[in-house]
Design a protein around this motif. Structure first.
Motif, PDB file in Angstrom:
ATOM      1  N   ASP A  77       0.849  -1.186   0.000  1.00  0.00           N
ATOM      2  CA  ASP A  77       0.000   0.000   0.000  1.00  0.00           C
ATOM      3  C   ASP A  77       0.887   1.238   0.000  1.00  0.00           C
ATOM      4  N   PHE A  78       0.383   2.322  -0.624  1.00  0.00           N
ATOM      5  CA  PHE A  78       1.142   3.566  -0.699  1.00  0.00           C
ATOM      6  C   PHE A  78       0.311   4.704  -0.123  1.00  0.00           C
ATOM      7  N   GLU A  79       0.974   5.601   0.596  1.00  0.00           N
ATOM      8  CA  GLU A  79       0.318   6.779   1.133  1.00  0.00           C
ATOM      9  C   GLU A  79       1.254   7.974   1.015  1.00  0.00           C
ATOM     10  N   VAL A  80       0.685   9.164   0.901  1.00  0.00           N
ATOM     11  CA  VAL A  80       1.476  10.394   0.850  1.00  0.00           C
ATOM     12  C   VAL A  80       0.951  11.376   1.892  1.00  0.00           C
ATOM     13  N   GLY A  81       1.821  12.276   2.327  1.00  0.00           N
ATOM     14  CA  GLY A  81       1.413  13.283   3.291  1.00  0.00           C
ATOM     15  C   GLY A  81       2.311  14.500   3.211  1.00  0.00           C
ATOM     16  N   ASP A  82       1.891  15.588   3.855  1.00  0.00           N
ATOM     17  CA  ASP A  82       2.701  16.802   3.885  1.00  0.00           C
ATOM     18  C   ASP A  82       2.580  17.445   5.258  1.00  0.00           C
ATOM     19  N   ASP A  83       3.325  18.547   5.450  1.00  0.00           N
ATOM     20  CA  ASP A  83       3.365  19.176   6.770  1.00  0.00           C
ATOM     21  C   ASP A  83       2.534  20.454   6.844  1.00  0.00           C
ATOM     22  N   GLU A  84       1.517  20.558   6.002  1.00  0.00           N
ATOM     23  CA  GLU A  84       0.719  21.789   5.962  1.00  0.00           C
ATOM     24  C   GLU A  84       0.170  22.164   7.339  1.00  0.00           C
ATOM     25  N   PHE A  85      -0.274  21.169   8.111  1.00  0.00           N
ATOM     26  CA  PHE A  85      -0.885  21.459   9.409  1.00  0.00           C
ATOM     27  C   PHE A  85      -0.026  20.987  10.586  1.00  0.00           C
ATOM     28  N   VAL A  86       1.142  20.431  10.306  1.00  0.00           N
ATOM     29  CA  VAL A  86       1.974  19.886  11.388  1.00  0.00           C
ATOM     30  C   VAL A  86       3.410  20.392  11.307  1.00  0.00           C
ATOM     31  N   ASN A  87       3.652  21.459  10.574  1.00  0.00           N
ATOM     32  CA  ASN A  87       5.020  21.909  10.338  1.00  0.00           C
ATOM     33  C   ASN A  87       5.803  22.093  11.637  1.00  0.00           C
ATOM     34  N   GLY A  88       6.962  21.423  11.707  1.00  0.00           N
ATOM     35  CA  GLY A  88       7.856  21.550  12.853  1.00  0.00           C
ATOM     36  C   GLY A  88       7.434  20.782  14.079  1.00  0.00           C
ATOM     37  N   ASN A  89       6.383  19.987  13.991  1.00  0.00           N
ATOM     38  CA  ASN A  89       5.860  19.262  15.151  1.00  0.00           C
ATOM     39  C   ASN A  89       6.122  17.766  15.047  1.00  0.00           C
ATOM     40  N   GLU A  90       5.904  17.092  16.156  1.00  0.00           N
ATOM     41  CA  GLU A  90       5.978  15.629  16.152  1.00  0.00           C
ATOM     42  C   GLU A  90       4.752  15.072  15.437  1.00  0.00           C
ATOM     43  N   VAL A  91       4.960  14.101  14.592  1.00  0.00           N
ATOM     44  CA  VAL A  91       3.885  13.521  13.791  1.00  0.00           C
ATOM     45  C   VAL A  91       3.717  12.056  14.159  1.00  0.00           C
ATOM     46  N   ASP A  92       2.488  11.641  14.378  1.00  0.00           N
ATOM     47  CA  ASP A  92       2.152  10.234  14.625  1.00  0.00           C
ATOM     48  C   ASP A  92       1.330   9.752  13.432  1.00  0.00           C
ATOM     49  N   TRP A  93       1.998   9.056  12.508  1.00  0.00           N
ATOM     50  CA  TRP A  93       1.337   8.570  11.296  1.00  0.00           C
ATOM     51  C   TRP A  93       0.917   7.119  11.521  1.00  0.00           C
ATOM     52  N   TRP A  94      -0.368   6.820  11.319  1.00  0.00           N
ATOM     53  CA  TRP A  94      -0.829   5.457  11.560  1.00  0.00           C
ATOM     54  C   TRP A  94      -1.297   4.796  10.272  1.00  0.00           C
ATOM     55  N   TYR A  95      -1.240   3.463  10.287  1.00  0.00           N
ATOM     56  CA  TYR A  95      -1.643   2.673   9.111  1.00  0.00           C
ATOM     57  C   TYR A  95      -2.344   1.413   9.594  1.00  0.00           C
ATOM     58  N   GLU A  96      -3.494   1.111   8.979  1.00  0.00           N
ATOM     59  CA  GLU A  96      -4.229  -0.097   9.315  1.00  0.00           C
ATOM     60  C   GLU A  96      -4.748  -0.772   8.048  1.00  0.00           C
ATOM     61  N   ILE A  97      -5.102  -2.038   8.186  1.00  0.00           N
ATOM     62  CA  ILE A  97      -5.794  -2.764   7.117  1.00  0.00           C
ATOM     63  C   ILE A  97      -7.193  -3.059   7.622  1.00  0.00           C
ATOM     64  N   GLU A  98      -8.196  -2.488   6.978  1.00  0.00           N
ATOM     65  CA  GLU A  98      -9.568  -2.644   7.427  1.00  0.00           C
ATOM     66  C   GLU A  98     -10.150  -3.979   6.980  1.00  0.00           C
ATOM     67  N   GLU A  99     -11.237  -4.356   7.606  1.00  0.00           N
ATOM     68  CA  GLU A  99     -11.983  -5.542   7.189  1.00  0.00           C
ATOM     69  C   GLU A  99     -12.412  -5.357   5.737  1.00  0.00           C
ATOM     70  N   ALA A 100     -12.209  -6.377   4.909  1.00  0.00           N
ATOM     71  CA  ALA A 100     -12.546  -6.279   3.497  1.00  0.00           C
ATOM     72  C   ALA A 100     -14.053  -6.207   3.304  1.00  0.00           C
ATOM     73  N   ASP A 101     -14.474  -5.246   2.450  1.00  0.00           N
ATOM     74  CA  ASP A 101     -15.890  -5.172   2.097  1.00  0.00           C
ATOM     75  C   ASP A 101     -16.114  -5.629   0.661  1.00  0.00           C
ATOM     76  N   ASP A 102     -15.071  -6.207   0.071  1.00  0.00           N
ATOM     77  CA  ASP A 102     -15.125  -6.732  -1.293  1.00  0.00           C
ATOM     78  C   ASP A 102     -14.707  -8.193  -1.238  1.00  0.00           C
ATOM     79  N   GLU A 103     -15.540  -9.077  -1.800  1.00  0.00           N
ATOM     80  CA  GLU A 103     -15.248 -10.508  -1.731  1.00  0.00           C
ATOM     81  C   GLU A 103     -13.950 -10.865  -2.457  1.00  0.00           C
ATOM     82  N   ASN A 104     -13.485  -9.982  -3.335  1.00  0.00           N
ATOM     83  CA  ASN A 104     -12.233 -10.244  -4.044  1.00  0.00           C
ATOM     84  C   ASN A 104     -11.013  -9.767  -3.261  1.00  0.00           C
ATOM     85  N   ASP A 105     -11.242  -9.027  -2.180  1.00  0.00           N
ATOM     86  CA  ASP A 105     -10.148  -8.543  -1.345  1.00  0.00           C
ATOM     87  C   ASP A 105      -9.921  -9.558  -0.229  1.00  0.00           C
TER      88      ASP A 105
END
Length: 282
Positions: free
Chosen positions: A177-205
């Motif tokens: 999986d790929f994600e992008v982000g920027d510091d528009e609202f967090v410039n110069g601060n500590e950042v806690d970036w989280w990532y999860e895999i949700e329950e699949a809502d597609d039978e092919n997933d």
């Protein structure tokens, strides 16, 4: 009665079979273009001297048999300040490599490719990335408070305009999986970036949320604003086309053709510093 039923089924089967036609779906094709995979990524803690660039030709959508590797090209990268040139040797596989590259954070570099009598060029700046200071798991911040998520903690530099690209791959899964982000609202601060895999809502997933023992591989890159804009569009397209999603289009990278501008290349020339780590869920 049984004979009547068998006869009816036979006639129905013949009728259905006679209605089967092979539908040839026309796919619009465009001109063959040079495809440039030029990601010069410098992993923290390494010299960053060994780099490679891959060149290939674009093909028709359903073509899976053609050899698309481009050989015989001239490939080099130049430090725009010092003028130092790094020549990438042709390995005759479509890959061009060097073991002498010198990465410098904040430095601009120019890529030059000469192929079939045409010169392609791209310019990019090597972007740094902050250290990852903490990795942990939780269930509190994701979209589903009953499943595990991974947290990546870092401190954004005080300079405005920092952009980040994350690559997450659960070991055993086919695709990351790929994600992008920027510091528009967090410039110069500590950042806690989280990532999860949700329950699949597609039978092919077939992907499953994280569980104890799962290992998540994490790459975190510092990227330019231009590359952020480019990769954001590609990520949207990878996600598929839904009612509120972008329609796939041909996305131009930063590689221009100086000889024949209409014959532009696909792909991108990027330079990044990145962190590579992994986390095992408990």
């Amino acid at each position: 009665m049984n004979r009547f039923i068998k006869t009816t089924i036979l006639l129905l089967s013949i009728a259905l079979a006679s209605c089967e036609d092979v539908i040839d779906v026309p796919v619009q094709t465009g001109p063959t273009r040079l495809v440039v995979e030029a990601s010069l990524d410098w992993e923290k803690g390494t010299a960053g001297n060994e780099q490679s660039i891959r060149l290939s030709n674009s093909t028709a959508f359903f073509d899976t048999t053609s050899n698309t590797a481009v050989t015989g090209a001239s490939v080099k990268v130049t430090n725009d300040s010092s003028g130092a040139e790094f020549v990438f040797a042709d390995l005759n596989t479509g890959e061009y490599a060097t073991s002498s590259f010198v990465p410098v954070i904040g430095q601009s570099y120019t890529l030059e490719i000469i192929h079939n009598g045409e010169t392609y060029s791209a310019q990019e700046t090597l972007m740094g990335v902050p250290d990852i200071t903490e990795l942990f798991q939780d269930t509190a911040d994701g979209f589903d408070d009953e499943i595990l998520e991974a947290h990546i903690v870092f401190t954004d530099p005080p300079e405005e305009g920092n952009y980040y690209f994350f690559r997450f791959e659960k070991q055993g899964e086919l695709l990351p999986d790929f994600e992008v982000g920027d510091d528009e609202f967090v410039n110069g601060n500590e950042v806690d970036w989280w990532y999860e895999i949700e329950e699949a809502d597609d039978e092919n997933d077939v992907r499953q949320p994280f569980a104890a023992g799962d290992v998540l591989d994490i790459d975190m890159y510092g990227i330019s604003e231009a590359y952020n804009n480019y990769i954001t569009i590609l990520i949207d397209q990878i996600g598929g086309v839904g009612i509120f999603e972008a329609t796939p289009v041909s996305v131009k990278g930063n590689c221009i053709n100086l000889t024949n501008p209409d014959n532009y290349a696909q792909g991108y020339f990027r330079l990044t510093e990145f962190n590579r780590t992994s986390y095992t869920f408990e």
